[in-house]
Design a protein around this motif. Structure first.
Motif, PDB file in Angstrom:
ATOM      1  N   PRO A  98       0.806  -1.227   0.000  1.00 62.72           N
ATOM      2  CA  PRO A  98       0.000   0.000   0.000  1.00 62.72           C
ATOM      3  C   PRO A  98       0.835   1.270   0.000  1.00 62.72           C
ATOM      4  CG  PRO A  98      -0.923  -1.594   1.529  1.00 62.72           C
ATOM      5  CD  PRO A  98       0.407  -2.138   1.095  1.00 62.72           C
ATOM      6  N   THR A  99       2.050   1.214   0.568  1.00 62.38           N
ATOM      7  CA  THR A  99       2.908   2.404   0.590  1.00 62.38           C
ATOM      8  C   THR A  99       3.591   2.637  -0.750  1.00 62.38           C
ATOM      9  OG1 THR A  99       4.947   1.266   1.308  1.00 62.38           O
ATOM     10  CG2 THR A  99       3.371   1.906   3.017  1.00 62.38           C
ATOM     11  N   LEU A 100       3.594   1.631  -1.635  1.00 59.33           N
ATOM     12  CA  LEU A 100       4.262   1.749  -2.929  1.00 59.33           C
ATOM     13  C   LEU A 100       3.317   2.167  -4.053  1.00 59.33           C
ATOM     14  CD1 LEU A 100       6.485  -1.482  -2.785  1.00 59.33           C
ATOM     15  CD2 LEU A 100       7.104   0.847  -2.118  1.00 59.33           C
ATOM     16  N   VAL A 101       2.019   2.058  -3.806  1.00 63.40           N
ATOM     17  CA  VAL A 101       1.032   2.419  -4.832  1.00 63.40           C
ATOM     18  C   VAL A 101       0.795   3.930  -4.769  1.00 63.40           C
ATOM     19  CG1 VAL A 101      -1.330   2.089  -5.630  1.00 63.40           C
ATOM     20  CG2 VAL A 101      -0.060   0.155  -4.668  1.00 63.40           C
ATOM     21  N   ARG A 102       1.012   4.610  -5.883  1.00 65.17           N
ATOM     22  CA  ARG A 102       0.819   6.059  -5.923  1.00 65.17           C
ATOM     23  C   ARG A 102      -0.647   6.402  -5.677  1.00 65.17           C
ATOM     24  NH1 ARG A 102       4.237   5.370 -10.441  1.00 65.17           N
ATOM     25  NH2 ARG A 102       2.446   5.517 -11.850  1.00 65.17           N
ATOM     26  N   PRO A 103      -0.914   7.490  -4.980  1.00 65.81           N
ATOM     27  CA  PRO A 103      -2.309   7.860  -4.677  1.00 65.81           C
ATOM     28  C   PRO A 103      -3.179   7.974  -5.919  1.00 65.81           C
ATOM     29  CG  PRO A 103      -0.790   9.175  -3.364  1.00 65.81           C
ATOM     30  CD  PRO A 103       0.049   8.404  -4.333  1.00 65.81           C
ATOM     31  N   GLU A 104      -2.621   8.529  -7.004  1.00 62.76           N
ATOM     32  CA  GLU A 104      -3.413   8.672  -8.226  1.00 62.76           C
ATOM     33  C   GLU A 104      -3.743   7.314  -8.849  1.00 62.76           C
ATOM     34  OE1 GLU A 104       0.930   9.776  -9.320  1.00 62.76           O
ATOM     35  OE2 GLU A 104      -0.451   9.967  -7.603  1.00 62.76           O
ATOM     36  N   THR A 105      -2.814   6.343  -8.662  1.00 61.72           N
ATOM     37  CA  THR A 105      -3.078   4.994  -9.164  1.00 61.72           C
ATOM     38  C   THR A 105      -4.192   4.334  -8.360  1.00 61.72           C
ATOM     39  OG1 THR A 105      -0.768   4.747  -9.869  1.00 61.72           O
ATOM     40  CG2 THR A 105      -2.063   2.729  -9.604  1.00 61.72           C
ATOM     41  N   GLN A 106      -4.118   4.463  -7.035  1.00 60.17           N
ATOM     42  CA  GLN A 106      -5.160   3.895  -6.192  1.00 60.17           C
ATOM     43  C   GLN A 106      -6.513   4.537  -6.490  1.00 60.17           C
ATOM     44  OE1 GLN A 106      -4.789   1.265  -3.670  1.00 60.17           O
ATOM     45  NE2 GLN A 106      -6.957   1.348  -4.221  1.00 60.17           N
ATOM     46  N   ALA A 107      -6.509   5.857  -6.733  1.00 58.51           N
ATOM     47  CA  ALA A 107      -7.766   6.549  -7.054  1.00 58.51           C
ATOM     48  C   ALA A 107      -8.363   6.030  -8.361  1.00 58.51           C
ATOM     49  CB  ALA A 107      -7.519   8.056  -7.141  1.00 58.51           C
ATOM     50  N   ARG A 108      -7.500   5.745  -9.335  1.00 60.81           N
ATOM     51  CA  ARG A 108      -7.980   5.232 -10.624  1.00 60.81           C
ATOM     52  C   ARG A 108      -8.556   3.825 -10.470  1.00 60.81           C
ATOM     53  NH1 ARG A 108      -9.807   7.946 -14.935  1.00 60.81           N
ATOM     54  NH2 ARG A 108      -9.515   6.754 -16.868  1.00 60.81           N
ATOM     55  N   ILE A 109      -7.877   3.001  -9.651  1.00 62.52           N
ATOM     56  CA  ILE A 109      -8.393   1.655  -9.388  1.00 62.52           C
ATOM     57  C   ILE A 109      -9.777   1.747  -8.750  1.00 62.52           C
ATOM     58  CG2 ILE A 109      -8.071  -0.400  -7.942  1.00 62.52           C
ATOM     59  CD1 ILE A 109      -5.042  -0.077  -8.349  1.00 62.52           C
ATOM     60  N   ASP A 110      -9.884   2.608  -7.752  1.00 58.56           N
ATOM     61  CA  ASP A 110     -11.168   2.761  -7.063  1.00 58.56           C
ATOM     62  C   ASP A 110     -12.255   3.252  -8.026  1.00 58.56           C
ATOM     63  OD1 ASP A 110      -9.900   1.980  -4.744  1.00 58.56           O
ATOM     64  OD2 ASP A 110      -9.607   4.024  -3.993  1.00 58.56           O
ATOM     65  N   TRP A 111     -11.907   4.143  -8.953  1.00 59.92           N
ATOM     66  CA  TRP A 111     -12.867   4.676  -9.931  1.00 59.92           C
ATOM     67  C   TRP A 111     -13.393   3.560 -10.832  1.00 59.92           C
ATOM     68  CZ3 TRP A 111     -12.599   5.240 -15.367  1.00 59.92           C
ATOM     69  CH2 TRP A 111     -13.595   6.049 -15.925  1.00 59.92           C
ATOM     70  N   HIS A 112     -12.459   2.724 -11.330  1.00 62.71           N
ATOM     71  CA  HIS A 112     -12.864   1.618 -12.198  1.00 62.71           C
ATOM     72  C   HIS A 112     -13.730   0.615 -11.438  1.00 62.71           C
ATOM     73  CE1 HIS A 112     -10.928   2.367 -16.037  1.00 62.71           C
ATOM     74  NE2 HIS A 112      -9.807   2.714 -15.419  1.00 62.71           N
ATOM     75  N   ARG A 113     -13.351   0.327 -10.217  1.00 64.69           N
ATOM     76  CA  ARG A 113     -14.141  -0.621  -9.436  1.00 64.69           C
ATOM     77  C   ARG A 113     -15.547  -0.067  -9.179  1.00 64.69           C
ATOM     78  NH1 ARG A 113     -11.364  -1.401  -4.117  1.00 64.69           N
ATOM     79  NH2 ARG A 113     -13.206  -2.663  -3.706  1.00 64.69           N
ATOM     80  N   GLY A 114     -15.614   1.225  -8.934  1.00 64.19           N
ATOM     81  CA  GLY A 114     -16.907   1.841  -8.701  1.00 64.19           C
ATOM     82  C   GLY A 114     -17.832   1.769  -9.904  1.00 64.19           C
TER      83      GLY A 114
END
Length: 321
Positions: free
Chosen positions: A235-251
Motif C-alpha cells: 500500500p505504501t508503494l502504490v501512488r495515490p493517483e493509481t489507487q484513485a484510478r483503481i477505485d474509480w474503475h471498481r466503482g
C-alpha cells in the motif's frame, strides 16, 4: 541480496543421517550438481569444527567453479564471556574464504541457560558481537535461529529479542527454525507474521520434518511473509493517483486486473483485498518443495499479453484501458 532464495544444507544437515559419510571429493561433486539445479546458496559445512569441512573450503577455492550458487560456511556465535574478534571458531569461518557465513544462534531461553550455560543477556550479546564482527570483515551473515518456534511459544519477547539483535547487528537474513519439527502450519504462519511486524527483519524458514509437516510449514511461512508484504508494504508503494484510478474503475463495475512480473505469493493477497483480478509470475514447486525458479515463463513482455488474451475474450469489452 534480493528476491527468493533456496539455501541448501545437504552437505551438513543431510550428511548427519545414519550411514552417510561424505568425502571432500563427494562434497565437491554434490556442490556442482546443486549449482546446476539453480540453488542460490550451498552450505559447505563447519570449517574449524570438522577437518573435512576445512579441507573442502580450501579445495573449493581452486577446484569449484560455481555459476549460480554462493558457498556458505556454517558456524556458531562466539563463546560466552569472550569476544568474536579473538574467538578461534569465528576466525576459522573467516579463514574459510566463504562470502556468506551462517551462524546458529540459540533462541530458546531454556537452551541458552542449559546448553550454553549462560544468561539470556549474554546470549544476545553473543549474537550481536559475532554478527557485527563478521560484517566488519566484509562477510554477508545469515543467522539460523535454533529452536526459534519452541522458544517463541515459551517466551515470545525473548525470541523476538534474539531476532532483533541479529537484524540490528547487520544479519542479512534470520532463518526461523523449527528444530524439533513439531510445529503445525497455523502456528508457523502466525509466528512469521508476528516476527515481520515486530522486527522488520528479512526472514528465512528452516523446517525439520519429524512430524511430516516440513513442506506444509515452509509453504505457510512463505505465504505469511507474502501476506505481510501485501498488507504493510505494497500500500505504501502504490501512488495515490493509481489507487484513485483503481477505485474509480471498481466503482463503475469494470474488470480490473493487475498484470505483473512479480510473484503471486505477495501480489495475490493485495489483489484479493482490492477486489482485483491478477496475472503474474509464480514460484515453481516440485513434489511440494519450492525450487526458487519460476513456474513456467516469467510474466513479462510478450508473455504478459499472451496471458491476458488467454484469460479474457477481449472482443467482449467495449474499452480496454
Amino acid at each position: 541480496m534480493h528476491g527468493f532464495h533456496v539455501y541448501d544444507t545437504t552437505m551438513r544437515d543431510g550428511a548427519q543421517q545414519e550411514g552417510i559419510n561424505l568425502s571432500v571429493g563427494d562434497k565437491l561433486t554434490i556442490a556442482r550438481h546443486l549449482d546446476e539445479l539453480g540453488v542460490t546458496h550451498i552450505e559447505g559445512g563447519w570449517p574449524g569444527a570438522n577437518p573435512n569441512d576445512t579441507e573442502f573450503f580450501r579445495r573449493a577455492r581452486t577446484e569449484l567453479e560455481l555459476h549460480c550458487a554462493t558457498l556458505a560456511a556454517f558456524g556458531a556465535t562466539r563463546k560466552a564471556g569472550g569476544s568474536a574478534a579473538t574467538d578461534p571458531q569465528v576466525q576459522a569461518l573467516l579463514d574459510s574464504g566463504a562470502e556468506v557465513i551462517t551462524l546458529v544462534a540459540k533462541m530458546h531461553p531454556g537452551h541458552v541457560e542449559r546448553a550454553l550455560r549462560t544468561s539470556r543477556e549474554e546470549n544476545l550479546a553473543m549474537i550481536t558481537d559475532t554478527v557485527a564482527h563478521l560484517r566488519s570483515q566484509g562477510r554477508t551473515v545469515m543467522v539460523d535461529g535454533e529452536h526459534f518456534f519452541d522458544g517463541y511459544q515459551l517466551d515470545r519477547d525473548y525470541a523476538l529479542a534474539c531476532v532483533r539483535a541479529a537484524h540490528e547487528a547487520g544479519a542479512e537474513v534470520i532463518a526461523l527454525c523449527d528444530t524439533n519439527g513439531g510445529m503445525l502450519p497455523g502456528q508457523v504462519s502466525a509466528a512469521v507474521a508476528d516476527v515481520i511486524e515486530a522486527t522488520g527483519a528479512r526472514l528465512g524458514i528452516h523446517c525439520h520434518n519429524d512430524t511430516g509437516c516440513a513442506v506444509a510449514n515452509t509453504m505457510a511461512a512463505v505465504e505469511a511473509a507474502g501476506a505481510s508484504l501485501a498488507a504493510d508494504l505494497l500500500p505504501t508503494l502504490v501512488r495515490p493517483e493509481t489507487q484513485a484510478r483503481i477505485d474509480w474503475h471498481r466503482g463503475r463495475g469494470d474488470t480490473v486486473c493487475l498484470v505483473s512480473g512479480g510473484f503471486d505469493v505477495y501480489l495475490a493477497p493485495w489483489c484479493r483485498a482490492q477486489g482485483l483480478d491478477w496475472i503474474c509470475s509464480s514460484l515453481e514447486a516440485r513434489d511440494g518443495v519450492l525450487t526458487g525458479r519460476y513456474a513456467g515463463a516469467q510474466c513479462v513482455a510478450e508473455e504478459k499479453a499472451r496471458r491476458v488474451r488467454e484469460r479474457y475474450d477481449l472482443s467482449g469489452y467495449r474499452a480496454i484501458h
